[in-house]
Scaffold this active site. Structure first.
Site, PDB file in Angstrom:
ATOM      1  N   LYS A 178      88.268  58.001  35.127  1.00 56.34           N
ATOM      2  CA  LYS A 178      87.507  59.127  34.571  1.00 56.34           C
ATOM      3  C   LYS A 178      86.465  59.492  35.631  1.00 56.34           C
ATOM      4  CE  LYS A 178      84.607  61.532  31.838  1.00 56.34           C
ATOM      5  NZ  LYS A 178      83.844  62.175  32.942  1.00 56.34           N
ATOM      6  N   GLU A 254      79.031  48.228  39.025  1.00 57.75           N
ATOM      7  CA  GLU A 254      78.248  48.482  40.248  1.00 57.75           C
ATOM      8  C   GLU A 254      77.184  49.480  39.822  1.00 57.75           C
ATOM      9  OE1 GLU A 254      76.876  50.471  43.015  1.00 57.75           O
ATOM     10  OE2 GLU A 254      78.878  51.011  43.765  1.00 57.75           O
ATOM     11  N   CYS A 288      73.478  54.365  45.846  1.00 57.19           N
ATOM     12  CA  CYS A 288      72.914  53.164  45.215  1.00 57.19           C
ATOM     13  C   CYS A 288      72.333  52.213  46.248  1.00 57.19           C
ATOM     14  CB  CYS A 288      73.993  52.425  44.441  1.00 57.19           C
ATOM     15  SG  CYS A 288      74.770  53.437  43.216  1.00 57.19           S
ATOM     16  N   GLU A 378      64.892  53.740  40.592  1.00 60.64           N
ATOM     17  CA  GLU A 378      65.855  54.153  41.622  1.00 60.64           C
ATOM     18  C   GLU A 378      65.608  55.642  41.859  1.00 60.64           C
ATOM     19  OE1 GLU A 378      70.037  54.109  40.520  1.00 60.64           O
ATOM     20  OE2 GLU A 378      70.551  53.512  42.551  1.00 60.64           O
TER      21      GLU A 378
HETATM   22  C1  SIN Z   1      77.179  54.080  45.834  1.00 61.87           C
HETATM   23  O1  SIN Z   1      76.189  54.731  46.063  1.00 61.87           O
HETATM   24  O2  SIN Z   1      77.480  53.752  44.689  1.00 61.87           O
HETATM   25  C2  SIN Z   1      78.129  53.636  46.929  1.00 61.87           C
HETATM   26  C3  SIN Z   1      77.597  53.764  48.285  1.00 61.87           C
HETATM   27  C4  SIN Z   1      78.469  53.141  49.343  1.00 61.87           C
HETATM   28  O3  SIN Z   1      79.637  52.793  49.118  1.00 61.87           O
HETATM   29  O4  SIN Z   1      77.957  52.990  50.449  1.00 61.87           O
END
Ligand code: SIN
Length: 475
Positions: A178, A254, A288, A378
């Site tokens: 998705k 993640e 992230c 974040e």
């Molecule tokens: C992400 O921001 O979730 C992944 C970033 C990355 O794979 O470097």
């Protein structure tokens, strides 16, 4: 620019009849100008269930292929992505907002995961274990877990899907993804290329729709799904993991990050600045693993801040995904300024201020403390909060003072300190004088409330494999 030919029309609206009113649809917008670039039929919970059933039906044949046969499909998939890199990147840039150069990088990044797992598929080894009894043999085999479902984010619309699906398909699982409703076009292009690569229908299913809650409920609760994988916020990850518990699915998450970027006074400052520009401003700060808090040792704090300010003066970043996201980032800046931070860039009379609409001006804040919201959230935008520290112990304490544990970075020329601090950081990934930590060979994943499970590397297959122990007696 979006080329509609790149996108397979979603098969998840197979129920659509040719008569009667058109099915509901949702629009895909270009974040750079707000223009509609496409609209797609809305998939609902029933479409999700049908996709799961198709993936379940495809499982026996796909898992019955030899590892080499699956590997060959994945190699072809990667090659097709590379062959269409330019138009795919243009489409990705149009739906996501990242500059073309970064979008080209993401297509290659996606292909690298498909290639990596093509290489890993034939190396899914079992084991033999000395038995406690001489009349027995103990063997361990690995088998695909079954149908995998995944929900992927808008910040890397192709790479996050390729990273999960590459591992799942290599292991012999079938897959229902998705994609974020903001960026479904890259996912649909990936699906078109999967079919072209010889991956049978049903093995890589997609459900594209904007009702994420309804679709997510199916993908987290359907009894035919064995494993669920999610990349996104910690808040949503908690909810989805709870939903998965009713059918005891394997889960990998993640989630959010709050990466400290630590610069010691003995660091190569130029290298640290290069690394920071990369780790902070990739995808306009919407990753992230972005540097979220920059911890600088007091002796070099002013010099570092000034050199960083100069680098940021000419910096241009793309738009954020939507205005809501930009407003949240500007609010974090406003809050920090209210509680004592100093704005080093942009200047107070800057023509664009902190930005407008979904654009955020790259912003540098000094005198930030670790308890401010900008340091504990974040940020997901192009804002650099600078925090001063005096010694190694304080740097470690501040860096670990967060609920997150995804990525971290440290710069020092003292190799003993490099290892000491890396050991003490409570993060799944540590860049040691290195800010480019993401690649297919490396295990990507976090600790604490950044989630669990690893993606990429040889460890990335583990979540998609069951260990089966065989005990043979009577020998
Ligand atoms: C992400 O921001 O979730 C992944 C970033 C990355 O794979 O470097």
């Amino acid at each position: 620019m979006h080329n509609p030919d790149l996108v397979a029309r979603p098969p998840n609206v197979a129920r659509g009849s040719t008569t009667g009113p058109p099915p509901p649809s949702f629009t895909v917008l270009n974040p750079a100008d707000g223009e509609i670039i496409d609209w797609l039929p809305e998939a609902d919970a029933e479409d999700a269930r049908l996709a799961v059933e198709r993936a379940a039906a495809a499982f026996a044949d796909w898992s019955g292929l030899s590892a080499r046969e699956r590997s060959a499909c994945l190699y072809r998939w990667a090659a097709l992505l590379r062959a269409e890199q330019q138009p795919l990147a243009e489409q990705l840039s149009a739906e996501q907002g990242k500059p073309l150069a970064e979008a080209l990088g993401e297509i290659e990044y996606s292909a690298s995961y498909l290639q990596w797992f093509a290489e890993e598929a034939p190396r899914i080894y079992g084991d033999t274990i000395p038995a406690p009894d001489r009349s027995k043999r103990i063997m361990v085999t690995k088998q695909p877990v079954g149908v995998v479902a995944a929900i992927t984010p808008w910040n890397f619309p192709m790479a996050m899907l390729a990273r999960k699906a590459g591992a799942a398909l290599a292991a012999g699982c079938t897959f229902v993804g998705k994609p974020a409703h903001e960026t479904p076009l890259s996912a649909l292009a990936l699906q078109r290329l999967a079919l072209q690569a010889g991956i049978p229908a049903g093995v890589f299913e997609l459900v594209t729709g904007s009702d994420s809650a309804a679709i997510g409920e199916v993908l987290t609760q359907h009894p035919l799904i064995a494993k669920f994988s999610f990349t996104g916020s910690t808040r949503v990850g908690r909810l989805l993991a709870a939903q998965c518990s009713s059918t005891v699915k394997r889960v990998s998450l993640e989630l959010g990050g709050n990466a400290p970027f630590i610069v010691f006074a003995d660091a190569d400052i130029e290298a640290a600045l290069d690394g920071l520009m990369l780790a902070k401003f990739r995808n306009a700060g919407q990753t992230c693993v972005c540097a979220n808090r920059v911890l600088v040792q007091a002796e070099i704090y002013d010099e570092f801040a000034e050199r960083l300010r100069q680098r940021m003066m000419d910096l241009q970043v793309g738009p954020l995904i939507h205005e809501r996201a930009a407003v949240a980032v500007r609010q974090l800046v406003a809050d920090a300024l209210f509680v004592g931070a100093r704005q080093l860039w942009p200047p107070a009379d800057h023509a664009d201020g902190l930005g407008r609409g979904n654009r955020v001006t790259p912003t540098l804040l000094a005198d930030v403390t670790n308890s401010m919201a900008v340091a504990q959230s974040e940020i997901f935008g192009p804002v650099v909060p600078l925090i001063s520290f005096t010694g190694e112990a304080e740097a470690i304490r501040l860096a670990n003072d967060t609920e997150y544990g995804l990525a971290s970075y440290l710069y020092t020329r003292d190799s003993a300190r490099l290892w000491r601090v890396a050991d003490a950081l409570q993060f799944g990934m540590v860049g040691m004088n290195d800010a480019a930590i993401s690649n297919a060979a490396a295990p990507f994943g976090g600790m604490k409330q950044s989630g669990y499970g690893r993606e990429g590397s040889r460890y990335g297959l583990d979540d998609y494999l069951e260990i089966k122990y065989l005990s043979m007696g009577g020998l």
